[in-house]
Structures are given as structure tokens and as C-alpha cells.
Enzyme design. Structure first.
Site, PDB file in Angstrom:
ATOM      1  N   MET A   1       1.962  -2.857  -4.591  1.00 35.98           N
ATOM      2  CA  MET A   1       2.689  -1.752  -4.025  1.00 35.98           C
ATOM      3  C   MET A   1       2.104  -1.435  -2.652  1.00 35.98           C
ATOM      4  O   MET A   1       1.004  -0.903  -2.544  1.00 35.98           O
ATOM      5  CB  MET A   1       2.570  -0.556  -4.977  1.00 35.98           C
ATOM      6  CG  MET A   1       2.837   0.754  -4.325  1.00 35.98           C
ATOM      7  SD  MET A   1       2.679   2.238  -5.356  1.00 35.98           S
ATOM      8  CE  MET A   1       1.448   1.879  -6.541  1.00 35.98           C
ATOM      9  N   PRO A   2       2.813  -1.763  -1.588  1.00 38.27           N
ATOM     10  CA  PRO A   2       2.336  -1.435  -0.241  1.00 38.27           C
ATOM     11  C   PRO A   2       2.358   0.080  -0.009  1.00 38.27           C
ATOM     12  O   PRO A   2       3.297   0.762  -0.397  1.00 38.27           O
ATOM     13  CB  PRO A   2       3.332  -2.128   0.686  1.00 38.27           C
ATOM     14  CG  PRO A   2       4.050  -3.112  -0.153  1.00 38.27           C
ATOM     15  CD  PRO A   2       4.022  -2.581  -1.543  1.00 38.27           C
TER      16      PRO A   2
END
Length: 62
Positions: A1-2
Site C-alpha cells: 500500500m503506497p
């Protein structure tokens, strides 16, 4: 998850911030192949008196 963090001077409209979040999400999703719902964008607004450039708060620069 950026997770993308953006620090910027305070004062932009809610519409502009919404557009920024959307465009950052699209770019990260396209570039990294992450689904948009996995991208997190955090906007931190900083008052001008708390942002310095060249040793001087930006609100004191001419």
C-alpha cells in the site's frame, strides 16, 4: 500500500486539494500498478510562519 505525504503551504481550496489527491492517486496507481483503493495520500498544510526559506519564515519574505 503506497503512502504519499505532501507538505504544502496552507490556503488552497478544498476543490484543488481533492484534485491533487485524485491526480496523485492516478499517477501512483498507473506507475506502480497499485489499485487506486490501496493508495493513501496525506496532505499536511503548514502555516506560512512555520515554513522557512533561506533562514526566514516565508511570510516575512518580500
Amino acid at each position: 500500500m503506497p503512502i504519499i505525504q505532501v507538505q504544502m503551504l496552507k490556503g488552497r481550496s478544498p476543490e484543488l486539494k481533492k484534485q491533487l489527491i485524485s491526480e496523485i492517486t492516478d499517477t501512483i496507481s498507473r506507475t506502480l500498478g497499485s489499485p487506486p483503493e490501496a493508495v493513501r495520500v496525506i496532505l499536511t498544510e503548514v502555516p506560512e510562519e512555520n515554513w522557512g526559506v533561506g533562514g526566514v519564515p516565508i511570510n516575512e519574505k518580500n
